[in-house]
Design an enzyme around this catalytic site. Sequence first.
Site, PDB file in Angstrom:
ATOM      1  N   GLY A 197       8.731   4.595   2.340  1.00 26.42           N
ATOM      2  CA  GLY A 197       7.845   4.463   3.485  1.00 26.42           C
ATOM      3  C   GLY A 197       6.408   4.171   3.119  1.00 26.42           C
ATOM      4  O   GLY A 197       5.834   4.831   2.274  1.00 26.42           O
ATOM      5  N   SER A 198       5.808   3.169   3.757  1.00 23.99           N
ATOM      6  CA  SER A 198       4.408   2.874   3.504  1.00 23.99           C
ATOM      7  C   SER A 198       3.945   1.728   4.388  1.00 23.99           C
ATOM      8  O   SER A 198       4.341   1.637   5.536  1.00 23.99           O
ATOM      9  CB  SER A 198       4.177   2.552   2.027  1.00 23.99           C
ATOM     10  OG  SER A 198       2.810   2.678   1.733  1.00 23.99           O
ATOM     11  N   ARG A 199       3.125   0.826   3.827  1.00 28.49           N
ATOM     12  CA  ARG A 199       2.470  -0.193   4.633  1.00 28.49           C
ATOM     13  C   ARG A 199       2.233  -1.447   3.806  1.00 28.49           C
ATOM     14  O   ARG A 199       1.999  -1.384   2.594  1.00 28.49           O
ATOM     15  CB  ARG A 199       1.142   0.384   5.141  1.00 28.49           C
ATOM     16  CG  ARG A 199       0.211  -0.592   5.792  1.00 28.49           C
ATOM     17  CD  ARG A 199      -0.980   0.178   6.340  1.00 28.49           C
ATOM     18  NE  ARG A 199      -2.165  -0.640   6.417  1.00 28.49           N
ATOM     19  CZ  ARG A 199      -3.349  -0.185   6.793  1.00 28.49           C
ATOM     20  NH1 ARG A 199      -3.502   1.073   7.120  1.00 28.49           N
ATOM     21  NH2 ARG A 199      -4.394  -0.981   6.835  1.00 28.49           N
ATOM     22  N   ILE A 240       0.828  -1.193   0.000  1.00 27.75           N
ATOM     23  CA  ILE A 240       0.000   0.000   0.000  1.00 27.75           C
ATOM     24  C   ILE A 240       0.871   1.255   0.000  1.00 27.75           C
ATOM     25  O   ILE A 240       1.732   1.427   0.874  1.00 27.75           O
ATOM     26  CB  ILE A 240      -0.937   0.014   1.230  1.00 27.75           C
ATOM     27  CG1 ILE A 240      -1.786  -1.258   1.252  1.00 27.75           C
ATOM     28  CG2 ILE A 240      -1.821   1.252   1.231  1.00 27.75           C
ATOM     29  CD1 ILE A 240      -2.506  -1.483   2.564  1.00 27.75           C
TER      30      ILE A 240
END
Length: 219
Positions: free
Chosen positions: A184-186, A154
């Site tokens: 950076g994320s998920r 994501i």
Amino acid sequence: MTRYGIDVLVMFLFLCLIIGAVVVLLFTSPYVLYPVFIVLGCIVLLAVNFFRDPDRSVPDKAFIAVSPADGKIVRISSAYEPDFLRQEAYQVSIFMSPLDVHVNRIPLSGTISLLRHVSGKFTAAFADKASEVNEHTMIGIECDVGGRVLVKQIAGAVARRIVADLHLGQRVNIGERFGMIKFGSRVDVYFPKNFTVSVRMHEHVRAGASILATYPANT
């Protein structure tokens, strides 16, 4: 250094060289030059750190699923997964800060039977709604044992590029590198209800090395 980040690192180095050359042409005072070059050096070091790719050893245990990402567990819940599992599932969400390793790894051995990129927004990745509204890539694995598992890469407010170096029908093995989300994320993982989640909220996990869940031997 991961091969997924070579293009971005080269771009950073090129931009820093251009900025450095312009500063040298415009200024001669060391009070200007030194701070500028220190800042540029820090930017390059941060980029190199971001794209690091340490070796990892998969735990020598049977019937496990490992984490696909480095980061902090920000959600453990039950949710209906309509795209691949098509049933109630455990959702485990991992938030990757800019300081975490960003190379993603396969959680369970099997075959890629879903690979879909979905356009969307770029809201904060740690928000619950990010799983549905943000740009993401869905990776469905038909596991050798344990059933089906879905991995979602994501995008976040800063991350603008998702890399999933996979194709439909590809055979994958637990702990293998398969891509990354840049800056950076998920990553969300959906497990069938016969799995047992092995992590706790706010726990920090490592891709390919931390056990995210276990499953019964007779599946």
